[in-house]
Design a protein around this motif. Structure first.
Motif, PDB file in Angstrom:
ATOM      1  N   PHE A 231       9.482  -4.873  11.968  1.00  0.00           N
ATOM      2  CA  PHE A 231       9.571  -6.285  11.581  1.00  0.00           C
ATOM      3  C   PHE A 231       8.189  -6.851  11.272  1.00  0.00           C
ATOM      4  N   ALA A 232       7.176  -6.423  12.024  1.00  0.00           N
ATOM      5  CA  ALA A 232       5.822  -6.919  11.784  1.00  0.00           C
ATOM      6  C   ALA A 232       5.347  -6.550  10.378  1.00  0.00           C
ATOM      7  N   VAL A 233       5.550  -5.288  10.005  1.00  0.00           N
ATOM      8  CA  VAL A 233       5.142  -4.858   8.659  1.00  0.00           C
ATOM      9  C   VAL A 233       5.976  -5.575   7.606  1.00  0.00           C
ATOM     10  N   THR A 234       7.277  -5.695   7.851  1.00  0.00           N
ATOM     11  CA  THR A 234       8.147  -6.376   6.898  1.00  0.00           C
ATOM     12  C   THR A 234       7.745  -7.834   6.736  1.00  0.00           C
ATOM     13  N   GLY A 235       7.364  -8.473   7.855  1.00  0.00           N
ATOM     14  CA  GLY A 235       6.946  -9.863   7.782  1.00  0.00           C
ATOM     15  C   GLY A 235       5.715 -10.049   6.915  1.00  0.00           C
ATOM     16  N   VAL A 236       4.724  -9.205   7.091  1.00  0.00           N
ATOM     17  CA  VAL A 236       3.510  -9.301   6.277  1.00  0.00           C
ATOM     18  C   VAL A 236       3.834  -8.994   4.814  1.00  0.00           C
ATOM     19  N   LEU A 237       4.655  -7.964   4.596  1.00  0.00           N
ATOM     20  CA  LEU A 237       5.058  -7.613   3.232  1.00  0.00           C
ATOM     21  C   LEU A 237       5.782  -8.777   2.574  1.00  0.00           C
ATOM     22  N   THR A 238       6.669  -9.424   3.316  1.00  0.00           N
ATOM     23  CA  THR A 238       7.439 -10.547   2.798  1.00  0.00           C
ATOM     24  C   THR A 238       6.542 -11.732   2.480  1.00  0.00           C
ATOM     25  N   ALA A 239       5.589 -11.994   3.367  1.00  0.00           N
ATOM     26  CA  ALA A 239       4.758 -13.188   3.213  1.00  0.00           C
ATOM     27  C   ALA A 239       3.761 -13.080   2.066  1.00  0.00           C
ATOM     28  N   CYS A 288       9.726   5.692  14.749  1.00  0.00           N
ATOM     29  CA  CYS A 288       8.316   5.376  15.025  1.00  0.00           C
ATOM     30  C   CYS A 288       7.376   6.242  14.185  1.00  0.00           C
ATOM     31  N   GLY A 289       7.713   7.520  14.065  1.00  0.00           N
ATOM     32  CA  GLY A 289       6.901   8.398  13.220  1.00  0.00           C
ATOM     33  C   GLY A 289       6.883   7.933  11.775  1.00  0.00           C
ATOM     34  N   GLY A 290       8.042   7.527  11.274  1.00  0.00           N
ATOM     35  CA  GLY A 290       8.122   7.032   9.901  1.00  0.00           C
ATOM     36  C   GLY A 290       7.352   5.746   9.696  1.00  0.00           C
ATOM     37  N   LEU A 291       7.314   4.891  10.719  1.00  0.00           N
ATOM     38  CA  LEU A 291       6.564   3.643  10.601  1.00  0.00           C
ATOM     39  C   LEU A 291       5.062   3.894  10.487  1.00  0.00           C
ATOM     40  N   VAL A 292       4.574   4.943  11.130  1.00  0.00           N
ATOM     41  CA  VAL A 292       3.158   5.318  10.981  1.00  0.00           C
ATOM     42  C   VAL A 292       2.880   5.688   9.528  1.00  0.00           C
ATOM     43  N   VAL A 293       3.794   6.453   8.935  1.00  0.00           N
ATOM     44  CA  VAL A 293       3.645   6.830   7.518  1.00  0.00           C
ATOM     45  C   VAL A 293       3.696   5.589   6.627  1.00  0.00           C
ATOM     46  N   ALA A 294       4.630   4.663   6.923  1.00  0.00           N
ATOM     47  CA  ALA A 294       4.746   3.444   6.125  1.00  0.00           C
ATOM     48  C   ALA A 294       3.471   2.617   6.191  1.00  0.00           C
ATOM     49  N   ALA A 295       2.877   2.510   7.386  1.00  0.00           N
ATOM     50  CA  ALA A 295       1.630   1.760   7.527  1.00  0.00           C
ATOM     51  C   ALA A 295       0.503   2.412   6.720  1.00  0.00           C
ATOM     52  N   ALA A 296       0.480   3.742   6.715  1.00  0.00           N
ATOM     53  CA  ALA A 296      -0.539   4.451   5.940  1.00  0.00           C
ATOM     54  C   ALA A 296      -0.357   4.214   4.442  1.00  0.00           C
ATOM     55  N   LEU A 297       0.895   4.224   3.997  1.00  0.00           N
ATOM     56  CA  LEU A 297       1.169   3.969   2.577  1.00  0.00           C
ATOM     57  C   LEU A 297       0.793   2.544   2.187  1.00  0.00           C
ATOM     58  N   LEU A 298       1.084   1.588   3.073  1.00  0.00           N
ATOM     59  CA  LEU A 298       0.724   0.202   2.775  1.00  0.00           C
ATOM     60  C   LEU A 298      -0.791   0.045   2.720  1.00  0.00           C
ATOM     61  N   ALA A 299      -1.504   0.724   3.615  1.00  0.00           N
ATOM     62  CA  ALA A 299      -2.963   0.684   3.588  1.00  0.00           C
ATOM     63  C   ALA A 299      -3.496   1.265   2.283  1.00  0.00           C
ATOM     64  N   THR A 300      -2.862   2.347   1.813  1.00  0.00           N
ATOM     65  CA  THR A 300      -3.255   2.950   0.533  1.00  0.00           C
ATOM     66  C   THR A 300      -3.029   1.977  -0.619  1.00  0.00           C
ATOM     67  N   ALA A 301      -1.879   1.285  -0.584  1.00  0.00           N
ATOM     68  CA  ALA A 301      -1.562   0.318  -1.634  1.00  0.00           C
ATOM     69  C   ALA A 301      -2.607  -0.792  -1.687  1.00  0.00           C
ATOM     70  N   CYS A 380      -2.541  -2.840   9.284  1.00  0.00           N
ATOM     71  CA  CYS A 380      -1.886  -1.532   9.155  1.00  0.00           C
ATOM     72  C   CYS A 380      -2.336  -0.577  10.262  1.00  0.00           C
ATOM     73  N   ALA A 381      -3.618  -0.599  10.580  1.00  0.00           N
ATOM     74  CA  ALA A 381      -4.134   0.280  11.634  1.00  0.00           C
ATOM     75  C   ALA A 381      -3.526  -0.076  12.986  1.00  0.00           C
ATOM     76  N   VAL A 382      -3.417  -1.366  13.279  1.00  0.00           N
ATOM     77  CA  VAL A 382      -2.854  -1.803  14.565  1.00  0.00           C
ATOM     78  C   VAL A 382      -1.385  -1.405  14.671  1.00  0.00           C
ATOM     79  N   VAL A 383      -0.620  -1.613  13.598  1.00  0.00           N
ATOM     80  CA  VAL A 383       0.812  -1.271  13.625  1.00  0.00           C
ATOM     81  C   VAL A 383       1.007   0.229  13.765  1.00  0.00           C
ATOM     82  N   ALA A 384       0.223   1.019  13.061  1.00  0.00           N
ATOM     83  CA  ALA A 384       0.349   2.477  13.163  1.00  0.00           C
ATOM     84  C   ALA A 384       0.089   2.940  14.593  1.00  0.00           C
ATOM     85  N   LEU A 385      -0.918   2.371  15.228  1.00  0.00           N
ATOM     86  CA  LEU A 385      -1.233   2.731  16.612  1.00  0.00           C
ATOM     87  C   LEU A 385      -0.093   2.345  17.555  1.00  0.00           C
ATOM     88  N   LEU A 386       0.469   1.155  17.375  1.00  0.00           N
ATOM     89  CA  LEU A 386       1.566   0.703  18.233  1.00  0.00           C
ATOM     90  C   LEU A 386       2.797   1.587  18.059  1.00  0.00           C
TER      91      LEU A 386
END
Length: 409
Positions: A231-239, A288-301, A380-386
């Motif tokens: 939800f945290a990543v989705t919220g930032v993406l949405t905003a 959770c593993g997939g969310l780490v990948v998603a955070a990495a992809l968002l950081a790349t974007a 993105c780094a904080v979310v990936a760690l969490l």
């Protein structure tokens, strides 16, 4: 805990009209919460919003959700599902009417808060109501349906508004007029078909604090942190996606902005189907593993200003966030008696929306100092760690449970 058929709320019944009307109302209320998403760039241009203002405007909706969940999350356990569902749709109607008025920042904030209050009532009560309408042996399907209409409504809202904004001559009016009509239809459907006596007992209108049964405390915390990361990543993406696309990629299409968020929420609906084939704990770890990948992809974007990476991040986020949400519902709401379902469901979603709101505000505030891209990279780094930490804790918990089971045998 397996529930016997006699544990179901008195008056609950499973008819096609009851299921359809409840699910449709759930979808429509949640749809209204994301209608403004692809329109933020229009509001920003018309009213001179900064990135921080946009993220705060987004986040006040989530705070409205949390307020409704924490203050009235147990209400439908006391007075029944039907009146709370009707109130949630009524608030969606009021929100749509407010958005149809000439826009100003105070009016938009009020409209978002009202929308959030309706979504808060619907998130907890709607999930419990859908599960109530299914037999105990079909709780998994019921939980999947509840999360699917929740995330499906979020997906449809942002896509509809984005397409309309590019095609209609009044992009800030037509989406909300459509939503008003759908909300009125949903209210009529609930009035005609929703169960009238879903819960037995004396009605108590006073708000009471939410509580989570002690036996699911550990599972509850892990479920909220895992799904909350999504939800945290989705919220930032949405905003910020509409502003990022327009300012950094020179892609002002509102349909594209809506499509990015649609990918995330549609992916969550797909994630529900995948999760049904997995044990809840396995789904949570994989999520959770997939969310780490998603955070990495968002950081790349953000770093490379890449549309392809942004789209990939949204899709991966959706699917694996869906795994976490489904596992969260399965290990919390589905494990308690019907008399406590709305309370636990409301507690679960309150946690998710807290994690939706504050990171979005944090990114907006940090962007005033570091810029939008740099603040996004920190996030993105904080979310990936969490997400990685929660996945590891869940794996260890599953290993301990397996070891204890072996000793007992």
């Amino acid at each position: 805990m397996l529930l016997d058929r006699t544990d179901r709320p008195r008056g609950a019944y499973r008819t096609a009209p009851a299921v359809v009307s409840t699910a449709f109302a759930f979808l429509v209320v949640m749809m209204g919460t994301t209608l403004p998403t692809p329109l933020y760039s229009l509001y920003s241009a018309r009213l001179g919003f900064s990135s921080l203002t946009v993220t705060v405007l987004f986040a006040v909706y989530a705070l409205g959700v949390v307020a409704a969940l924490t203050v009235f999350g147990r209400l439908s356990d006391d007075v029944g599902r039907r009146p709370v569902l009707l109130l949630a749709v009524l608030l969606a109607i009021v929100s749509a009417l407010l958005f149809l008025l000439p826009p100003s920042l105070p009016l938009l904030i009020v409209a978002r808060v009202v929308s959030g209050l309706g979504a808060g009532l619907m998130s907890g009560t709607g999930t419990a109501a859908v599960i109530d309408l299914f037999a105990p042996e079909n709780k998994g399907a019921a939980g999947t349906l509840a999360v699917a209409v929740n995330t499906g409504g979020l997906a449809v809202g942002t896509l509809l508004a984005g397409v309309v904004a590019d095609l209609a001559s009044a992009p800030l009016v037509v989406p909300f007029a459509v939503h008003l009509g759908l909300s009125l239809t949903a209210f009529a459907g609930l009035w005609a078909f929703s169960p009238r006596a879903a819960v037995a007992g004396r009605a108590r209108l006073r708000p009471r604090p939410l509580r989570v049964p002690a036996e699911i405390h550990g599972a509850f915390v892990r479920a909220v942190l895992a799904a909350g990361s999504a939800f945290a990543v989705t919220g930032v993406l949405t905003a910020v996606s509409a502003i990022f696309l327009a300012r950094f990629l020179d892609l002002p299409s509102h349909a594209l902005a809506g499509g990015v968020v649609f990918l995330a929420f549609a992916g969550m609906a797909i994630g529900q189907l995948v999760a049904r084939r997995l044990a809840p704990r396995t789904a949570l770890v994989a999520g959770c593993g997939g969310l780490v990948v998603a955070a990495a992809l968002l950081a790349t974007a953000l770093a490379a200003q890449s549309l392809a990476a942004l789209l990939a991040a949204a899709a991966v986020l959706g699917v694996f966030g869906g795994l976490c949400m489904n596992a969260g519902i399965a290990t919390t709401v589905e494990q308690v008696a019907p008399a406590h379902r709305a309370e636990v469901s409301s507690s679960f979603f309150a946690g998710l929306y807290v994690m939706l709101a504050f990171p979005a505000i944090g990114v907006g505030a940090l962007s005033a100092v570091l810029g939008l891209r740099a603040s996004g990279l920190v996030f993105c780094a904080v979310v990936a760690l969490l997400a990685a930490s929660v996945g590891l804790i869940e794996m260890r918990s599953e290993a301990r449970a397996g070891a204890a089971g072996s000793l007992l045998r």
